[in-house]
Design a protein around this motif. Structure first.
Motif, short mmCIF file in Angstrom:
data_model
loop_
_atom_site.label_atom_id
_atom_site.label_comp_id
_atom_site.label_asym_id
_atom_site.label_seq_id
_atom_site.Cartn_x
_atom_site.Cartn_y
_atom_site.Cartn_z
N HIS A 161 0.81 -1.22 0.00
CA HIS A 161 0.00 0.00 0.00
C HIS A 161 0.85 1.27 0.00
O HIS A 161 0.44 2.27 -0.59
CB HIS A 161 -0.97 -0.02 1.18
N GLN A 194 1.77 1.62 -3.55
CA GLN A 194 0.61 2.08 -4.33
C GLN A 194 0.37 3.58 -4.11
O GLN A 194 0.12 4.33 -5.05
CB GLN A 194 -0.65 1.32 -3.90
N SER A 195 0.43 4.00 -2.84
CA SER A 195 0.16 5.41 -2.52
C SER A 195 1.21 6.30 -3.17
O SER A 195 0.89 7.36 -3.72
CB SER A 195 0.19 5.64 -1.01
N TRP A 196 2.45 5.84 -3.13
CA TRP A 196 3.52 6.64 -3.73
C TRP A 196 3.29 6.80 -5.23
O TRP A 196 3.43 7.89 -5.79
CB TRP A 196 4.88 5.98 -3.44
N ARG A 203 0.43 6.62 -6.76
CA ARG A 203 -0.75 7.49 -6.97
C ARG A 203 -0.33 8.96 -6.90
O ARG A 203 -0.74 9.77 -7.72
CB ARG A 203 -1.80 7.23 -5.89
N GLU A 262 -5.43 0.62 8.20
CA GLU A 262 -5.80 1.39 7.01
C GLU A 262 -7.01 2.28 7.29
O GLU A 262 -7.02 3.48 6.96
CB GLU A 262 -6.12 0.41 5.87
#
Lengths: 254, 598
Positions: B35, B38-40, B42, B143
């Protein structure tokens, strides 16, 4: 390998699965057929432990899904019709995640992972993020990641959705090969040709019940004629509908 | 670890390490790593997609932090200046603020835990994997807590900074208060997670539903009676200030209930500022012990409850399934043969004279889509509903609003608020309409009416629906402020023009910057066109309200001639801006449309 004992699932008043009794031995390729809303996906969800049965038991690889779910899940793989993948990961990163999650040595990724990726023609996509892939390619990624840990039981729901003929062939071949090597396969589909081609045994699920099961020739002998699978399927489901209708008429009159 | 092969086409794991094995890494850590990555990506994608968008986001964030810090500092300074009562009022405000924030945080945690645990595709992906229920719950708990709490941190950061600066706090105050908050957010998270599990598990039980409705009704009624405005006479304000204040403060006493975590947080922060470090430390330890206790329960005990609730939530036909009236109704519905009954919207549309059947079909489709998309009407209702509640409550400010200056100012601020709400909705819902229609081109675009007419119908429909709301709210605001009919007409004319312009801008930019690849309207809006639409709408609104305020009638020194000149100038510039913003992009968009390749 997969054992369903008097499996029932009710959604309110609706009997989605109604007393399914099934035993699929090691290495058998079982195909579940049925019209829409017959109870196939609900049965699969209970086999995978996504939902608990209202009554009855599920055993996978000898482990009771209710009592030893982790042992059962370690030995199985499940690919739904629209598999979830992390959008911003590349397929290779997703494979790595799977390998680590199953506690496999990372070298396996290099050997087994690369071999599967090559077989499914995924090399050009390994560095692209999942969000940029087509539905068919995502489906291939999901199947590869499910095969990585060499499961004893493989459950797959509508595997051919979105796959082109070339890759559908590869999926069929690999599942058949693995099944011959001892992997038990439970495949749910609407495509009768897939069942005819691959299944060691076919089960027809309708209105939550397993209304017929056996090899194609066993089903033919039950019907008393050498019908094609399509004709048998239509006849069996129509018979069941008629029986239900008569039953409900009798209960309304009484 | 990943490198490329000599061919450069496929990544492989570096073989040099040879013995690297995954050795059953903790699933929570694996999920955390996935995650974070993924966040990076995004975040990086936002920067790559639209520089304007990332710039606007950064700009708004910076402006929010600076402006809210300034506002809180001013507010605290104003309260502190009350002779003899300043510190008491500040103290009570802090308790009140954190008590309400605790309640909001709890609600936010409940909603986010519920959706993240039981309405989330990742959870359905994780459950059949060989991960134990506790690990899945732990990850989802972390989360959900982060998702539910980040806005809270963003909201209170400038407040606490302003409070620290205004109270001349030492530098040690800031790390201390960060530690307090970090511990504080764990409590509503644990409670929210626990409530979400029970909600998912038992929400179809009749007893549960009755208790929940009873509790909600009791809560609302007690809040209504406890917090209703106090009638204070002119006389008591002059002669009995302390008694009045005491009466008002008594109603806020609940925020100082010593078992509230918000009380520990507010007390800890205030005591540290006062130099009572031991007492402040006591509250930190209290928060720590409770956070550890409830956090440990959440981390170690809730996994299996979560799984039961997860299975129950997927096995439910309806939450009303245990009520016999519902089952009977369902049985009747199943037995009944399909008959088409036109909805009230359709019957209403049939009454509109001169509406061609194809136009009516597009209008009906859009209205039904709006009605059946909870996000669309929910957000509209929330934005305009809150504004409506505020406007209705203007009657309680009878004393302040007897002053013409405040009436004048508030009437313009209401116009500003109404148009800003509208701009949010036009950008969020009207702008992506055309892009979404592109996906359905096989039906709508190929119809004989043509895509140009479809776009026109969308514009008129958006204008009609928004006008019903904006004119209604503006008229209500004028009525509450007891404005004369000329001023009411003035504001209604202004909001009407602004409604046409903002919808025109959204439709025009939607045509000029279409995105036919996305199905998700929020992703369409987050591109360049959507950001541009939001910024232009914002600038247009601020400019328009400033122009209109410039031409507003003034008492005293201004001559009639000058007043007329000002009025003409302000309406002239307002009309010019509206033309530029509302008409031009739409005109260019409509011209481009027939040649567009979809």
């Amino acid at each position: 390998m997969i054992e369903l004992k008097q499996l029932r699932k009710n959604f309110g008043d609706l009997k989605a699965v109604d007393g399914i009794e099934l035993n699929i031995p090691k290495g058998q390729f079982f195909v579940a057929l049925g019209p829409n809303a017959a109870g196939k996906t609900t049965t699969i969800k209970m086999i995978c432990g996504l939902i608990k049965p209202t009554s009855g038991h599920v055993k996978v690889a000898g482990f009771d899904m209710d009592k030893e779910p982790l042992e059962a899940r370690k030995r199985m793989a499940y690919v739904p019709d629209f598999p979830f993948l992390y959008d911003k990961l590349t397929p290779w990163e997703f494979f790595r995640f799977t390998v680590e999650l199953f506690g496999m040595p990372l070298e396996m990724l290099e050997t087994r992972g690369m071999e599967l990726a090559e077989r499914f023609h995924l090399q050009p996509y390994l560095k692209k993020t999942v969000e940029s892939l087509s539905h068919g390619t995502r489906q291939r990624v999901a199947i590869v990641s499910a095969l990585l840990h060499d499961p004893e039981v493989f459950v797959i729901d509508e595997p051919m959705v979105g796959l082109d003929p070339q890759h559908a062939r590869i999926v069929k071949d690999i599942l058949k090969e693995r099944s011959r090597a001892g992997m038990t396969v439970f495949l749910s589909t609407h495509q009768l040709s897939v069942a005819e081609e691959l299944a060691d045994r076919i089960g027809i699920i309708h209105r939550g019940k397993l209304i017929a099961e056996g090899t194609v020739s066993e089903l033919q002998s039950r019907m008393g004629s050498e019908w094609a699978l399509e004709q048998m399927f239509l006849e069996l489901t129509a018979q069941e509908d008629q029986a239900r209708e008569e039953e409900s008429t009798v209960s309304t009159q009484s | 670890m990943e490198t490329e092969t000599a061919a450069g086409s496929t990544p492989v794991i570096e073989a040099s390490t040879g013995i690297e094995k995954s050795r059953h890494k903790s699933p929570v850590l694996l999920l955390l790593r996935v995650h974070v990555l993924q966040s990076w990506r995004r975040l990086s994608a936002i920067r790559e997609q639209s520089k304007l968008l990332s710039g606007a986001i950064m700009g708004f964030m910076a402006c929010y932090l600076i402006f809210s810090y300034w506002l809180f500092a001013k507010g605290l300074g104003f309260i502190e200046a009350f002779p003899g009562l300043g510190p008491l009022l500040t103290e009570r405000l802090m308790f009140l603020l954190f008590a309400f924030l605790f309640a909001l945080l709890l609600l936010s945690n409940l909603v986010i835990h519920y959706t993240n645990l039981f309405r989330n595709r990742e959870t359905q992906f994780l459950v059949p994997l060989p991960i134990d229920n506790n690990s899945i719950f732990r990850w989802k708990f972390i989360e959900s807590t982060a998702l539910a709490s980040w806005a809270f941190l963003f909201l209170i950061a400038p407040l606490l900074a302003a409070y620290g600066v205004k109270s001349d706090a030492s530098l040690s105050f800031y790390p201390f208060v960060i530690a307090l908050i970090a511990l504080f957010i764990a409590l509503p998270a644990a409670l929210g997670g626990f409530c979400a599990i029970n909600l998912a598990r038992y929400m179809d039980r009749r007893a549960f539903q009755m208790i929940a409705v009873g509790l909600a009704a009791a809560g609302l009624l007690s809040a209504f009676f406890w917090l209703k405005p106090e009638a204070i006479s002119e006389d008591s304000l002059e002669t009995r200030v302390l008694a009045v204040l005491d009466r008002l403060l008594h109603k806020t006493k609940f925020s100082q209930f010593p078992f509230l975590p918000s009380y520990w947080l507010a007390s800890g922060a205030q005591l540290w500022i006062e130099g009572a470090f031991m007492s402040a430390g006591f509250f930190l330890m209290t928060l720590l012990s409770y956070s550890l206790f409830f956090g440990a329960i959440a981390f170690t005990q809730l996994g299996n409850y979560f799984y039961d609730a997860f299975s129950a939530s997927l096995s439910r036909e309806s939450v009303f399934g245990q009520w016999s009236w519902f089952r009977q109704w369902k049985a009747k519905e199943r037995a009944r043969k399909f008959e088409y009954h036109p909805s009230w919207v359709e019957r209403l549309a049939r009454l509109v004279p001169g509406l061609r059947p194809d136009t009516r079909a597009v209008v009906m489709k859009d209205m039904l889509m709006f009605w059946r998309d909870t996000a669309q009407w929910g957000q509209t209702l929330m934005l305009f509903g809150l504004l409506g509640v505020y406007i209705i409550n203007l009657r309680h400010f009878s004393r302040q609003l007897s002053n013409p200056f405040w009436v004048h100012l508030v009437s313009y601020l209401n116009l500003l608020a109404c148009s800003l709400n509208l701009a949010t909705l036009t950008t969020r819902f009207v702008y992506p309409q055309f892009s979404l229609e592109g996906k359905r081109i096989w039906m709508v675009g190929m119809a004989p009416m043509g895509i140009v007419k479809v776009a026109r119908v969308k514009y008129w429909l958006a204008c009609s629906v928004s006008l019903a709301v904006t004119i209604g709210l503006t008229a209500l605001s004028c009525y509450m402020l007891q404005l004369p009919w000329q001023r009411t007409l003035f504001f209604i004319s202004a909001i009407t023009i602004m409604t046409f312009s903002l919808n025109g801008l959204a439709v025009g930019l939607g045509l000029l910057y279409p995105n036919f690849k996305e199905d998700n309207p929020s992703k369409i809006v987050s591109g360049f066109g959507g950001t541009f639409c939001l910024i232009l709408s914002f600038l247009y609104i601020v400019g328009s309200v400033a122009c209109l305020a410039y031409g507003a009638p003034r008492s005293g020194s201004v001559s009639v001639g000058e007043s007329v000149m000002r009025g003409m100038l302000s309406w002239g510039s307002f009309a010019g801006m509206s033309f530029l913003i509302g008409y031009l992009p739409m005109r260019i968009g409509f011209r481009k449309l027939p040649n567009m390749e979809i």
